[in-house]
Every structure is written in structure tokens, then in C-alpha cells.
Write an enzyme that holds these catalytic residues in place. Structure first.
Site, PDB file in Angstrom:
ATOM      1  N   ARG A  79       4.028  11.300  -0.487  1.00 35.52           N
ATOM      2  CA  ARG A  79       3.219  10.333  -1.238  1.00 35.52           C
ATOM      3  C   ARG A  79       2.909   9.151  -0.325  1.00 35.52           C
ATOM      4  O   ARG A  79       3.817   8.489   0.166  1.00 35.52           O
ATOM      5  CB  ARG A  79       3.986   9.868  -2.481  1.00 35.52           C
ATOM      6  N   HIS A 122      -1.701   0.524  -3.538  1.00 38.44           N
ATOM      7  CA  HIS A 122      -0.314   0.060  -3.459  1.00 38.44           C
ATOM      8  C   HIS A 122      -0.354  -1.393  -2.983  1.00 38.44           C
ATOM      9  O   HIS A 122       0.066  -1.724  -1.885  1.00 38.44           O
ATOM     10  CB  HIS A 122       0.492   0.964  -2.518  1.00 38.44           C
ATOM     11  N   GLU A 167       2.784   0.570  -9.481  1.00 36.56           N
ATOM     12  CA  GLU A 167       3.484  -0.587 -10.046  1.00 36.56           C
ATOM     13  C   GLU A 167       2.579  -1.775 -10.351  1.00 36.56           C
ATOM     14  O   GLU A 167       2.692  -2.842  -9.722  1.00 36.56           O
ATOM     15  CB  GLU A 167       4.609  -1.023  -9.091  1.00 36.56           C
ATOM     16  N   GLU A 368       9.366   7.003  -6.884  1.00 38.85           N
ATOM     17  CA  GLU A 368      10.167   6.226  -5.933  1.00 38.85           C
ATOM     18  C   GLU A 368      11.572   6.046  -6.490  1.00 38.85           C
ATOM     19  O   GLU A 368      11.749   5.803  -7.684  1.00 38.85           O
ATOM     20  CB  GLU A 368       9.603   4.810  -5.696  1.00 38.85           C
TER      21      GLU A 368
HETATM   22  C1  FCB Z   1       8.834  -0.794  -4.925  1.00 38.06           C
HETATM   23  C2  FCB Z   1       7.564  -0.695  -4.104  1.00 38.06           C
HETATM   24  C3  FCB Z   1       7.780  -0.154  -2.715  1.00 38.06           C
HETATM   25  C4  FCB Z   1       9.048  -0.681  -2.098  1.00 38.06           C
HETATM   26  C5  FCB Z   1      10.205  -0.507  -3.034  1.00 38.06           C
HETATM   27  C6  FCB Z   1      11.529  -0.966  -2.467  1.00 38.06           C
HETATM   28  O1  FCB Z   1       8.665  -1.759  -5.908  1.00 38.06           O
HETATM   29  O2  FCB Z   1       6.629   0.123  -4.758  1.00 38.06           O
HETATM   30  O3  FCB Z   1       6.638  -0.446  -1.954  1.00 38.06           O
HETATM   31  O4  FCB Z   1       8.868  -1.990  -1.743  1.00 38.06           O
HETATM   32  O5  FCB Z   1       9.969  -1.187  -4.229  1.00 38.06           O
END
Ligand code: FCB
Length: 470
Positions: A79, A122, A167, A368
Site C-alpha cells: 500500500r 495521504h 485518515e 496500518e
Molecule cells: C498514521 C499515519 C501514518 C504513520 C502512522 C504512524 O496515523 O497514517 O502515516 O504516521 O500513523
């Protein structure tokens, strides 16, 4: 497979994730212009170690080597995100030289047998669009849908999994309310407008992608949190949990899956004029059906109103917290100070399926999960990160328990493939399965990376974490 191993479903999608600004570097090459993160990172004090993503992991020049690394780790999926400021530097005009990088990356992945999983956004809005109001400006949602279309035109025949946003909570509330992320604004009303316009941009992009490509898997990634009242019998603590759950989780989940913002959140933020930015038809666009939900999970939170949060506290991402704040409950913490709470993942997955994705039959992917720890390399640069390995093992066990509960989880993408630019924390916080020596740009898999390669190969967790060679 031994009787004590935990096997995962056939075709479970194992992989790792990164993001454009965190790894690519090449900030001024092939026509790329500033994103909000380039500008934000140059502000004194914005990033802990005064660094930025100008070079990062130099992935732009080393992507072939990095894909080979993914192969060594047996990854089935990767990803990554596409830099809008590289592909459309002014936010609106396509830049073939920038888009070509992603085309080459995708070709390299496919040749290695790795499924490319593309995240359009992102956090790196072209600065040119921030100059016109950024996500607080409704127009940005339209521009985002155009960006989606341009990227699909270039890559759609080869990329089959499309995530619109990563996010949106961070983009909206860390970026526009707390000001600790780009663009560094501390305007609660603008943060709410940004949240709505991000969701609108997601919906518009999902519609465009769907129209072009009915067979693609289209989704969004949310960072979701488990918010527990410190004392479930205390009315103040219960209200704290309701508010923060509302402003963290439900403000995104409800419009995506239920077609409207939660009534209690609307009431909490009414004084900020939120209702006034929602136009007729927006909620239908936002509720455009999706094919999968990406969940990023790092930690849970215990919240209370007692004693009240100090008045001089720095700007909060929560625009109507009414004194609600998180307190430590004595769990172990990672290098970020985040509490390690694997069981929260199991609870979260059950809740999300029961309340949101289940009725629509939509699968969940962990897009993630991971941990930063202070890594100590040996003379050869190898990091024996048993702490990170144990973190990943514990969370995979929790995920497996959620599968046994009946939650439809189809894959797990570790954060992150390699150490990288950790936003406001700079290069100090390391989340990689692979160590990056930023001086030489050498990559060396950590113990956790070798262990993860074994998990992927066996499609199972063994009883003795860390003892299985890849
Ligand atoms: C998330 C983000 C990623 C990274 C992790 C630790 O919130 O999506 O880019 O910073 O945290």
C-alpha cells in the site's frame, strides 16, 4: 503446521504500507511542487528534529530496490500513496513526468507478483490548493475527484484496489484544529468544514472511480480508536467517552455507512456552524457504497473529565471536548507514548462490523498497524527489535481472535515497510520492518521484518513468536 499455530484464512492479504511524503524524497524533481507538508515542515518548530521529506528514504530513486526488498519479505500487497503535488503540481494540471513514477512503480510491483494498493491522498495537499482555502474550501473536494480521475486514467488497468483518503481525522483535526500537522491551522470551524469536505471529496472520487471502473475495489481508510470511560459508572467519564468517540470515530463512520452525521455530535459542535456547511445532497454523495473499509489501529484511549483538562493546554484536535481528555492507565507504551492495547483491536473490529460494515456485507482490511521503538542497531546495522515483533504478534493474535468471532477481515498491512519521515516527529520515530540508515540509505530488515516474512510465508502465527526464521 503445528497444532499450536494460528492459521489465517486462505488468500488473506499480507502486506506493508508507506506514504508518498514519508518515503519518496525527490521533492523538486520532474515538476513536483510544494505540498502543504513541504511548507509546514519548513516552519521553525513544526517538526521535532527540524527535518523534512526533501530526501526521506530516497524511494523515488530506489523503488526497484525497495520492491525487491518487499519480495524478500514475501509481501503479497504493498500500500503506497500518490503525491498529488507530484502528479498535478498546481492541484489541477496533470504532470505526466510525475505520474510516470507511479506507473513504473506499479509495473515493478506487478512484475514481482505484489498487488499494488493505491491510496490517493495521504495528507499532502498541493500548497496551491491550500492557498485557496485548502480542505476548508468546498472546491477542494471537486479538485480531489478530478485528481482521482487523472490517476485512474493512468493506472486503472493495472491497479485494482483504490483507497481515496488516508485518515481524514488527521487531515482535518490535527491539520486545521490542533495545528500539529500541515497546514498548521488552529481554526475549529475550519477543521469541521475540512472534515466534511474530505468526506465529500471521498464520495465524489468514489463515484468517478466507480463510473470508470465498476469492477475496482474502492474504499477509504479511517484511523479508529477504542475510547473507554475511566470509570463506567461516572457520568462525566461516560460523556467524555461519548464525545471523543463521536469526534474521532462516528463523525466519519456514520455519514459513510448510515447516511448522516450522529445527532449528538451535531449538537456538540452546533456552536461552530457545522450544519451550515452541509448542502443538500452531500450526504448521499458521501454514502456512495464502497467495497472495503480500511482500518488503521495503533492504540486505545481511556478518557475522563476529572480533573478538568488544564485551561492552558495547547489547541486540541477535539473541537468540542468539554473537558474530556485521555489519561494513562498504566499499560506499556511505545516510543510514541501510545498505549499498547492489542485487545482494543479485537473489540474495535467487532464493533465496526456490528454497527457499520456488517449490515452492508463490506469486508475490513487493517491498512496500518505497527509501533515505533527506539532501535539500537548492532555494528552490522541489524536491529533485534523484539519489542516491535511482540507488538505485531500480539495485534495479529487479536486480529485472529476477531476472525474467530466472525469479523470479516481480509488482510493486514503493517506500518511500515521501512523507517521513514514520521510527520511532526521527523526521523526520530521509527516504525519500519526494515531499518533505514538515513546517511547511506542502506536498508536492513529488522528481526521483526524477518519474523513477519515467516508469518506471511506460513500464513500463520506460531506458538513461539520470533523464533521462526523466514
Ligand atoms: C498514521 C499515519 C501514518 C504513520 C502512522 C504512524 O496515523 O497514517 O502515516 O504516521 O500513523
Amino acid at each position: 503446521m503445528s497444532a499450536t499455530s494460528l492459521e489465517f484464512p486462505e488468500n488473506f492479504l499480507w502486506g506493508a504500507a508507506t506514504a508518498a511524503y514519508q518515503i519518496e524524497g525527490a521533492a523538486r524533481e520532474d515538476g513536483r511542487q510544494d505540498s502543504i507538508w513541504d511548507v509546514f515542515a519548513r516552519k521553525p518548530g513544526a517538526v521535532a528534529d527540524a527535518h523534512n521529506g526533501d530526501v526521506a528514504c530516497d524511494h523515488y530513486h530506489r523503488y526497484k530496490q525497495d520492491v525487491a526488498l518487499m519480495r524478500e519479505l514475501n509481501l503479497k500487497a504493498y500500500r503506497f500513496s500518490t503525491s498529488w503535488a507530484r502528479c498535478m503540481p498546481d492541484g489541477v494540471t496533470p504532470n505526466p513526468d510525475g505520474i510516470r513514477f507511479y506507473s513504473s512503480l506499479v509495473d515493478e510491483l506487478l512484475a514481482a507478483g505484489i498487488t499494488p494498493w493505491l491510496t490517493l491522498y495521504h495528507w499532502d495537499l498541493p500548497q496551491a490548493l491550500e492557498d485557496q482555502g485548502g480542505w476548508a474550501n468546498r472546491e477542494t473536494a471537486e479538485r480531489f475527484a478530478d485528481f482521482a480521475e487523472v490517476m485512474h486514467e493512468a493506472l486503472g488497468s493495472r491497479v485494482r484496489i483504490w483507497t481515496t483518503l488516508n485518515e481524514p481525522w488527521c487531515s482535518a483535526f490535527l491539520g486545521y484544529a490542533a495545528g500539529v500537522h500541515a497546514p498548521g491551522r488552529t481554526e475549529p470551524a475550519a477543521a469541521l468544514a475540512a472534515a466534511h469536505h474530505l468526506l465529500l471529496g471521498h464520495g465524489l472520487a468514489a463515484q468517478r472511480l466507480r463510473a470508470r471502473d465498476p469492477e475496482a475495489d474502492i474504499g477509504i481508510t479511517l484511523n479508529l480508536n477504542v475510547v473507554d470511560p475511566v470509570d463506567p459508572a461516572n457520568a462525566g467519564d461516560l460523556d467524555a467517552a461519548r464525545r471523543l468517540d463521536g469526534q474521532f470515530n462516528r463523525i466519519f463512520l456514520d455519514p459513510l455507512f448510515r447516511g448522516g452525521y450522529p445527532a449528538d455530535v451535531l449538537a456538540d459542535v452546533a456552536h461552530l456552524g457545522f450544519a451550515g456547511i452541509i448542502r443538500e445532497g452531500d450526504l448521499d454523495v458521501i454514502a456512495e457504497p464502497i467495497d472495503l473499509l480500511g482500518v488503521n489501529y495503533y492504540h486505545g484511549e481511556a478518557v475522563t473529565k476529572t480533573p478538568p483538562a488544564p485551561e492552558a493546554a495547547p489547541p486540541s484536535p477535539f473541537v468540542a471536548a468539554d473537558g474530556a481528555h485521555a489519561v494513562p492507565r498504566g499499560l506499556p507504551v511505545t516510543g510514541m507514548g501510545w498505549e499498547v492495547q492489542p485487545d482494543g483491536l479485537r473489540r474495535l473490529l467487532n464493533r465496526v462490523q456490528q454497527e457499520y460494515t456488517g449490515p452492508a456485507g463490506i469486508p475490513i482490511y487493517i491498512t496500518e498497524n505497527g509501533a515505533s521503538y527506539e532501535d539500537v542497531p548492532d555494528a552490522a546495522g541489524f536491529v533485534d527489535d523484539q519489542n516491535r515483533l511482540a507488538f505485531l504478534d500480539a495485534h495479529l493474535r487479536a486480529l485472529h481472535a476477531a476472525l474467530a468471532d466472525g469479523v470479516d477481515v481480509r488482510g493486514y498491512l503493517a506500518w511500515s515497510l521501512m523507517d521513514n519521515f514520521e510527520w511532526a516527529y521527523g526521523y526520530y520515530q521509527r516504525f519500519g520492518l526494515v531499518r533505514v540508515d538515513y546517511g547511506s540509505q542502506q536498508r536492513i530488515p529488522k528481526a521483526s521484518g524477518l519474523w513477519y516474512a515467516g508469518v506471511v510465508r506460513q500464513n500463520a502465527l506460531t506458538a513461539a513468536p520470533g523464533l521462526q526464521p523466514a
